[in-house]
Scaffold this active site. Structure first.
Site, PDB file in Angstrom:
ATOM      1  N   HIS A  13     -22.310  12.905 -53.009  1.00  0.00           N
ATOM      2  CA  HIS A  13     -22.077  13.928 -54.098  1.00  0.00           C
ATOM      3  C   HIS A  13     -22.480  15.107 -53.770  1.00  0.00           C
ATOM      4  O   HIS A  13     -22.321  16.015 -54.552  1.00  0.00           O
ATOM      5  CB  HIS A  13     -22.647  13.273 -55.396  1.00  0.00           C
ATOM      6  CG  HIS A  13     -24.034  13.437 -55.637  1.00  0.00           C
ATOM      7  ND1 HIS A  13     -25.071  12.306 -55.212  1.00  0.00           N
ATOM      8  CD2 HIS A  13     -24.915  14.411 -56.181  1.00  0.00           C
ATOM      9  CE1 HIS A  13     -26.361  12.753 -55.444  1.00  0.00           C
ATOM     10  NE2 HIS A  13     -26.107  13.984 -56.066  1.00  0.00           N
TER      11      HIS A  13
HETATM   12  C1  UD1 Z   1     -25.692  17.727 -60.404  1.00  0.00           C
HETATM   13  C2  UD1 Z   1     -26.923  18.149 -59.690  1.00  0.00           C
HETATM   14  C3  UD1 Z   1     -27.376  17.584 -58.348  1.00  0.00           C
HETATM   15  C4  UD1 Z   1     -27.620  16.142 -58.695  1.00  0.00           C
HETATM   16  C5  UD1 Z   1     -26.116  15.415 -59.231  1.00  0.00           C
HETATM   17  C6  UD1 Z   1     -26.564  14.041 -59.700  1.00  0.00           C
HETATM   18  C7  UD1 Z   1     -26.934  20.828 -60.101  1.00  0.00           C
HETATM   19  C8  UD1 Z   1     -26.910  22.072 -59.369  1.00  0.00           C
HETATM   20  N1  UD1 Z   1     -26.669  19.675 -59.064  1.00  0.00           N
HETATM   21  O1  UD1 Z   1     -24.613  17.769 -59.405  1.00  0.00           O
HETATM   22  O2  UD1 Z   1     -28.441  17.975 -57.823  1.00  0.00           O
HETATM   23  O3  UD1 Z   1     -27.820  15.718 -57.439  1.00  0.00           O
HETATM   24  O4  UD1 Z   1     -26.078  16.391 -60.472  1.00  0.00           O
HETATM   25  O5  UD1 Z   1     -25.616  13.322 -60.146  1.00  0.00           O
HETATM   26  O6  UD1 Z   1     -27.608  20.582 -60.886  1.00  0.00           O
HETATM   27  N2  UD1 Z   1     -18.570  15.810 -63.690  1.00  0.00           N
HETATM   28  C9  UD1 Z   1     -17.899  14.999 -64.693  1.00  0.00           C
HETATM   29  N3  UD1 Z   1     -18.380  14.410 -65.701  1.00  0.00           N
HETATM   30  C10 UD1 Z   1     -19.967  14.591 -65.623  1.00  0.00           C
HETATM   31  C11 UD1 Z   1     -20.577  15.510 -64.921  1.00  0.00           C
HETATM   32  C12 UD1 Z   1     -19.853  16.257 -63.958  1.00  0.00           C
HETATM   33  O7  UD1 Z   1     -16.577  14.870 -64.530  1.00  0.00           O
HETATM   34  O8  UD1 Z   1     -20.576  13.831 -66.518  1.00  0.00           O
HETATM   35  C13 UD1 Z   1     -17.532  16.744 -62.811  1.00  0.00           C
HETATM   36  C14 UD1 Z   1     -17.361  18.026 -63.421  1.00  0.00           C
HETATM   37  O9  UD1 Z   1     -16.065  18.221 -62.963  1.00  0.00           O
HETATM   38  C15 UD1 Z   1     -18.505  19.046 -62.826  1.00  0.00           C
HETATM   39  C16 UD1 Z   1     -18.496  18.278 -61.505  1.00  0.00           C
HETATM   40  O10 UD1 Z   1     -18.550  16.833 -61.653  1.00  0.00           O
HETATM   41  O11 UD1 Z   1     -17.847  20.267 -62.412  1.00  0.00           O
HETATM   42  C17 UD1 Z   1     -19.935  18.726 -60.896  1.00  0.00           C
HETATM   43  O12 UD1 Z   1     -20.774  18.614 -61.814  1.00  0.00           O
HETATM   44  P1  UD1 Z   1     -22.249  19.438 -61.909  1.00  0.00           P
HETATM   45  O13 UD1 Z   1     -23.246  19.007 -63.039  1.00  0.00           O
HETATM   46  O14 UD1 Z   1     -21.863  20.922 -61.767  1.00  0.00           O
HETATM   47  O15 UD1 Z   1     -22.685  18.986 -60.537  1.00  0.00           O
HETATM   48  P2  UD1 Z   1     -23.018  17.639 -59.716  1.00  0.00           P
HETATM   49  O16 UD1 Z   1     -22.435  17.498 -58.446  1.00  0.00           O
HETATM   50  O17 UD1 Z   1     -22.808  16.313 -60.896  1.00  0.00           O
HETATM   51  N1  UDP Z   2     -27.417   6.014 -59.601  1.00  0.00           N
HETATM   52  C1  UDP Z   2     -27.097   5.097 -60.826  1.00  0.00           C
HETATM   53  N2  UDP Z   2     -25.404   5.009 -60.861  1.00  0.00           N
HETATM   54  C2  UDP Z   2     -24.867   5.255 -59.737  1.00  0.00           C
HETATM   55  C3  UDP Z   2     -25.514   6.166 -58.660  1.00  0.00           C
HETATM   56  C4  UDP Z   2     -26.746   6.310 -58.799  1.00  0.00           C
HETATM   57  O1  UDP Z   2     -27.593   4.665 -61.759  1.00  0.00           O
HETATM   58  O2  UDP Z   2     -23.715   4.793 -59.703  1.00  0.00           O
HETATM   59  C5  UDP Z   2     -29.153   6.268 -59.692  1.00  0.00           C
HETATM   60  C6  UDP Z   2     -29.804   5.936 -58.819  1.00  0.00           C
HETATM   61  O3  UDP Z   2     -30.235   4.781 -58.889  1.00  0.00           O
HETATM   62  C7  UDP Z   2     -30.800   7.034 -58.875  1.00  0.00           C
HETATM   63  C8  UDP Z   2     -30.385   8.166 -59.654  1.00  0.00           C
HETATM   64  O4  UDP Z   2     -28.920   7.591 -59.996  1.00  0.00           O
HETATM   65  O5  UDP Z   2     -31.806   6.623 -59.720  1.00  0.00           O
HETATM   66  C9  UDP Z   2     -29.756   9.102 -58.438  1.00  0.00           C
HETATM   67  O6  UDP Z   2     -29.289  10.244 -58.917  1.00  0.00           O
HETATM   68  P1  UDP Z   2     -27.929  11.198 -58.028  1.00  0.00           P
HETATM   69  O7  UDP Z   2     -28.133  10.355 -56.594  1.00  0.00           O
HETATM   70  O8  UDP Z   2     -26.854  11.200 -59.049  1.00  0.00           O
HETATM   71  O9  UDP Z   2     -28.904  12.312 -58.028  1.00  0.00           O
HETATM   72  P2  UDP Z   2     -29.984  12.975 -56.726  1.00  0.00           P
HETATM   73  O10 UDP Z   2     -31.021  11.963 -56.944  1.00  0.00           O
HETATM   74  O11 UDP Z   2     -29.314  13.028 -55.567  1.00  0.00           O
HETATM   75  O12 UDP Z   2     -30.305  14.428 -57.394  1.00  0.00           O
END
Ligand code: UD1
Ligand code: UDP
Length: 368
Positions: free
Chosen positions: A209
């Site tokens: 991601h």
């Molecule tokens: C965010 C965090 C990242 C973390 C990740 C965990 C920042 C800058 N990034 O990235 O560090 O590792 O979360 O998963 O804070 N979206 C949905 N549903 C949701 C959330 C997001 O559809 O519930 C889609 C939306 O189109 C959104 C895109 O995903 O614009 C990105 O979401 P965003 O929260 O901006 O960043 P992540 O890639 O999720």
């Molecule tokens: N995780 C989850 N379901 C998924 C993928 C990840 O519960 O489908 C959990 C994973 O076990 C870990 C956390 O999400 O505890 C990590 O989050 P993510 O990878 O979204 O973010 P990051 O750690 O890179 O910020």
């Protein structure tokens, strides 16, 4: 008896919920604390948010800011505006933020503007890659914080090198591992393996991601290509993050050969990783979890902010070259699975949240 201290806890994204769960549980256990839980709404899909509140028994947020999506800059601005009156009215003795997401930096900045103290949990991690939004979030949040709770020794070195006074740094362990140890048994009851037709230790799990991997129209096809090649040897389960799902659709990529599923809840995902033969990921938290689970982890990035998972854990930093990723996966699959007693990084023992709240009590002292 009236509580002695008030605390506000800000969460917004999936890894936040997992890190804040044990801190909320610890605060609720202590009558000396009155805790306010604030959800920014950064993550909003049920499988990225509500599912974690249910799985991890986190209380309903006291306040939901209801962000309306947008870029990280827009999200930051919306959180600052929405959070200021909430914090100003509650006036906590301390604000707790966790990790490195947009909600973390925005929460810390709002609190500092109001003259409130800030505790950063999972402080001090550094990838040295300033193109990662999370690296900027870490540096800024740490520079604003009064209490910096670190998960591994590299955190202390990084913070001291940036001029943070030693007296603000506390090595307490890892709250993400508190959650893992607390819910590991419950996760063992999950039926996700049967649902997906998988055999224990007979499959790999992949997650992707990071914007650098999934927003680059050349890199994402390369990464999906190598996962598909590995899937010729054993099933590869790929719970797809919403950001990645969008890119796959936009680019019209084929994922034939992979076992795709939506993002999984915490318990099902922990069951999946616990029983996997191999994990391939660009996640931060998953590098730490696989270390404790003793499952080999290939990190599909050029750097990691979590070096202890390489030196003491099961993590291999393999970079982004598809041939290198494939060769390393083959090497791991042709070697015996890790055995013997796991090497557990110091303080990754399920007690980090207790240490954090103990330290906050000492540091805040009695109220007048
Ligand atoms: C965010 C965090 C990242 C973390 C990740 C965990 C920042 C800058 N990034 O990235 O560090 O590792 O979360 O998963 O804070 N979206 C949905 N549903 C949701 C959330 C997001 O559809 O519930 C889609 C939306 O189109 C959104 C895109 O995903 O614009 C990105 O979401 P965003 O929260 O901006 O960043 P992540 O890639 O999720
Ligand atoms: N995780 C989850 N379901 C998924 C993928 C990840 O519960 O489908 C959990 C994973 O076990 C870990 C956390 O999400 O505890 C990590 O989050 P993510 O990878 O979204 O973010 P990051 O750690 O890179 O910020």
């Amino acid at each position: 008896m009236a509580p002695t201290w008030k605390v506000s806890c800000v969460v917004g994204a999936r890894p936040n919920f997992i890190k804040m769960a044990p801190l909320m549980a610890e605060l609720l256990r202590r009558p000396t604390w009155q805790a306010q839980l604030i959800h920014t709404g950064q993550h909003y899909s049920p499988e990225m948010s509500d599912q974690f509140f249910a799985d991890l028994q986190i209380p309903r947020p006291d306040v939901h800011l209801g962000l309306s999506g947008g870029t990280p800059t827009r999200q930051t601005a919306d959180i600052l505006i929405g959070l200021e009156p909430v914090l100003d009215s509650f006036r906590p003795d301390v604000l707790i933020v966790v990790g490195d997401v947009t909600s973390t930096i925005a929460g810390a900045l709002t609190a500092v503007r109001l003259g409130l103290k800030v505790a950063h949990v999972e402080a001090g991690l550094r990838s040295r890659d300033r193109t990662m939004p999370e690296e900027i979030n870490r540096i800024v949040t740490d520079s604003l914080s009064d209490f910096l709770f670190i998960t591994e020794p590299s955190g202390r070195e990084n913070l001291l090198a940036e001029g943070v006074p030693e007296s603000r740094i506390f090595f307490v362990g890892n709250v993400m591992i508190d959650t893992l140890l607390r819910f590991r048994q419950k996760a063992a009851e999950s039926t996700i393996l049967d649902q997906l037709g998988l055999q224990e230790k007979g499959y790999a799990v992949a997650t992707l991601h990071r914007p650098a991997n999934v927003d680059d129209p050349k890199r994402l096809p390369d990464l999906i290509g190598v996962l598909t090649k590995i899937a010729a040897h054993l099933p590869v389960v790929f719970p797809v993050h919403p950001r990645t799902q969008k890119r796959i659709v936009d680019l019209g990529l084929s994922t034939a050969g992979l076992t795709l599923c939506p993002p999984q809840g915490y318990l099902d995902f922990l069951r999946l990783t616990s029983a996997a033969r191999l994990v391939l990921t660009d996640s931060g938290g998953i590098q730490e979890e696989t270390t404790i689970l003793q499952v080999p982890c290939l990190t599909l990035r050029e750097n990691t902010e979590r070096p202890v998972t390489i030196h003491e854990g099961t993590n291999h930093l393999v970079g982004l070259d598809p041939a290198r990723i494939y060769d390393k996966a083959a090497e791991v699959l042709n070697s015996p699975p890790p055995g013997g007693a796991p090497r557990v990084p110091k303080h990754w023992d399920g007690q980090a949240s207790r240490r954090i709240i103990d330290i906050l009590e000492q540091q805040l002292g009695g109220r007048p």
